[in-house]
Design a protein around this motif. Sequence first.
Motif, PDB file in Angstrom:
ATOM      1  N   SER A  19      38.184  40.037  36.061  1.00 15.14           N
ATOM      2  CA  SER A  19      36.749  40.457  37.046  1.00 15.14           C
ATOM      3  C   SER A  19      37.180  39.936  38.113  1.00 15.14           C
ATOM      4  N   TRP A  20      36.384  40.442  39.303  1.00 15.27           N
ATOM      5  CA  TRP A  20      36.404  39.846  40.761  1.00 15.27           C
ATOM      6  C   TRP A  20      35.648  38.809  40.689  1.00 15.27           C
ATOM      7  N   HIS A  21      34.727  38.227  39.464  1.00 11.18           N
ATOM      8  CA  HIS A  21      34.137  37.178  39.515  1.00 11.18           C
ATOM      9  C   HIS A  21      35.085  35.930  39.076  1.00 11.18           C
ATOM     10  N   ASP A  22      36.445  36.382  38.742  1.00 14.49           N
ATOM     11  CA  ASP A  22      37.328  35.133  38.348  1.00 14.49           C
ATOM     12  C   ASP A  22      37.918  34.485  39.436  1.00 14.49           C
ATOM     13  N   CYS A  23      38.428  33.584  39.324  1.00 18.68           N
ATOM     14  CA  CYS A  23      39.140  32.727  40.443  1.00 18.68           C
ATOM     15  C   CYS A  23      40.246  33.399  41.156  1.00 18.68           C
ATOM     16  N   ALA A  24      40.413  33.292  42.299  1.00 19.83           N
ATOM     17  CA  ALA A  24      41.545  33.990  43.030  1.00 19.83           C
ATOM     18  C   ALA A  24      42.648  33.611  42.564  1.00 19.83           C
ATOM     19  N   GLN A  25      43.196  32.612  41.929  1.00 24.35           N
ATOM     20  CA  GLN A  25      44.470  32.240  41.435  1.00 24.35           C
ATOM     21  C   GLN A  25      44.700  32.935  40.508  1.00 24.35           C
ATOM     22  N   ALA A  48      46.997  45.588  54.753  1.00 23.91           N
ATOM     23  CA  ALA A  48      46.164  44.807  53.705  1.00 23.91           C
ATOM     24  C   ALA A  48      44.798  44.798  53.810  1.00 23.91           C
ATOM     25  N   VAL A  49      44.162  44.496  52.496  1.00 27.75           N
ATOM     26  CA  VAL A  49      42.612  44.481  52.443  1.00 27.75           C
ATOM     27  C   VAL A  49      42.255  43.223  51.872  1.00 27.75           C
ATOM     28  N   LEU A  50      41.218  42.695  52.495  1.00 25.79           N
ATOM     29  CA  LEU A  50      40.840  41.372  51.651  1.00 25.79           C
ATOM     30  C   LEU A  50      39.899  41.265  50.946  1.00 25.79           C
ATOM     31  N   VAL A  51      39.875  41.150  49.686  1.00 31.79           N
ATOM     32  CA  VAL A  51      38.677  41.379  48.728  1.00 31.79           C
ATOM     33  C   VAL A  51      38.295  39.794  48.363  1.00 31.79           C
ATOM     34  N   ALA A  52      36.915  39.589  48.123  1.00 29.73           N
ATOM     35  CA  ALA A  52      36.426  38.599  47.750  1.00 29.73           C
ATOM     36  C   ALA A  52      36.443  38.351  46.354  1.00 29.73           C
ATOM     37  N   THR A  53      36.722  37.121  45.797  1.00 27.94           N
ATOM     38  CA  THR A  53      36.809  36.793  44.289  1.00 27.94           C
ATOM     39  C   THR A  53      35.642  35.651  44.032  1.00 27.94           C
ATOM     40  N   GLY A  54      35.768  35.419  42.855  1.00 30.44           N
ATOM     41  CA  GLY A  54      34.821  34.330  42.376  1.00 30.44           C
ATOM     42  C   GLY A  54      34.858  33.082  43.133  1.00 30.44           C
ATOM     43  N   ASP A  55      35.765  32.636  43.542  1.00 27.13           N
ATOM     44  CA  ASP A  55      35.596  31.519  44.450  1.00 27.13           C
ATOM     45  C   ASP A  55      36.319  31.582  46.004  1.00 27.13           C
ATOM     46  N   HIS A  56      37.448  32.408  46.014  1.00 33.39           N
ATOM     47  CA  HIS A  56      37.828  32.631  47.450  1.00 33.39           C
ATOM     48  C   HIS A  56      37.941  34.134  47.725  1.00 33.39           C
ATOM     49  N   SER A  57      39.271  34.584  47.856  1.00 37.33           N
ATOM     50  CA  SER A  57      39.484  35.825  48.148  1.00 37.33           C
ATOM     51  C   SER A  57      41.250  36.137  48.160  1.00 37.33           C
TER      52      SER A  57
END
Length: 572
Positions: free
Chosen positions: A187-193, A241-250
């Motif tokens: 899920s994009w809500h997960d952390c970026a790592q 590239a495109v930058l996509v936000a995640t649960g903590d960073h991107s």
Amino acid sequence: MRSLKIILLSSAFNGLTQRAWLDLRQSGHKPSVVLFTDEATVCRQIEESAADLVICPFLKDRVPQQLWSNPERPVVIIHPGIVGDRGASALDWAITQQVSRWGVTALQAVEEMDAGPIWSTYEFSMPADVRKSKLYNGPVSDAAIYCIRDVVEKFASDFVPTPLDYTQPNVIGRLRPNMKQADRTFSWHDCAQFIKRSIDAADGQPGVLASLAGGQYYLYDAHLDSRSGMPGKMLAVQDDAVLVATGDHSLWIGSLKRKAQPGEETFKLPARYVLAGQLDAIPVLDGSIVNHPFNEATYQPIRYRESGHVGELTFEFYNGAMSTEQCQRLVAALKWAKARDTQVLLIKGGRGSFSNGVHLNVIQAAAIPGLEAWANIQAIDDVCQELLTARQLVVSGLTGSAGAGGVMLALAADIVFARAGVVLNPHYKTMGLYGSEYWTYSLPRAVGSEIAHKLTEECLPISAFQARQMGMIQDIGPRCPREFSQWLLQQASGALTDEKYAALRARKASMDLQQIEHCREVELAQMQRDMVHNRQQFAEKCRNFVFKRKTCRTPQRLIAPWALEREATLIA
């Protein structure tokens, strides 16, 4: 040890198979390649060859019973996993589960996949935060070469392989299922790592299927970023590239493949190309080296730093492919770097391939592929022109393997160094191209006209060792990427005064720019016939490459004379 007739049975003549082929030849053996087409053809080719041994460096297909049941000629599989590991997703699981150690095992083919007796194994510490392609082409490839050498030595000494025994405490690998998209989901809500690790584990193939910008795409080439926003929202565009936000960073996502509809084929492209038309409201960031200081921790496909009198320019393009726009960005960076007050300009690749020349996927995606190819070849020629005309002494560092125009780009430098173990393919003919990138100037300058003709006509890979013998490169540095970077900078720093390179420095001072430009004009006249007018079926060969069409036969150039002689005798 006597010279052995060894068949390399492989699904493709990929980088590892090429390394194995070169290494066996250098050791005095006689390898011949059989690409897996269909079972009957493969069995006939191998049975009729009278080979001593069959080694499978990269095999996706099951070994036919007719082959593995022959006790006189073992078939040895090179499996990218520790002893006891079984299954086709070995590296995917190793990255996903963050194992501390991994390895490669050479095992004999039997009826049950990956369950045969063990010939050799080699373990290594698992690199942190590694993508699958880098793991495969680095530690796995090195371990595989060790195992192949070990197998050959043991075969010559009547070695009996050790049965796989899961009751032994040192056998910790296990049978694992093929990894499916359900195992990779995030899920994009997960952390970026976590998301990056999922994408890294699917790098190359098959990618991770995810929702983005209202569509379904397979994701590749992920890079961490500290910025944040609403999870799943695109925050910025930089280069491709495109930058996509995640649960903590991107995360920067460099490449995408649109999920195909029934009966449709899609392929991987730079993210900005795939999402064209959906990025109008997304901020575009300037990624140029003029405004961004060198930082290995951030997304910088082109980066620059200075060390004393050396300006170091690193370019890192996914899979070593260089599109028209990527070449144009690199030209702009080179112009800026050449204007700096430095005496040596060091150009080097990043963590993957050095360069493989023009971007065949972007070419195939264009409205008129031939015209895009024509624009791309002129753009990469412009890159080489900047190197050839630099006032600084230009040093190139082959950090990874290179092919076609990528090799010639490196040779546009005055001095060339290579990392140990890299493989070079200095030819174009197999893609239906005459070739450009000033190759008719740079290659004969390095190796002489006779060897240049042989290299471009035979269309065979060469090792860094062979390239040094020929004069194509001046020296070979450490295999470890970090150690090689340090060694390369030391070599570049001393290149101005080292007497070994006095002749190369003098050669630069006497360059004939008119002759160089004449070479470009002649090459481009030929390339126009190939790319725009499709003289040698470049369009079909490009399409087959992009859509990964399976070969219908093993190319004759990869079949050793002893295998051809045997086949001819049987036919007669």
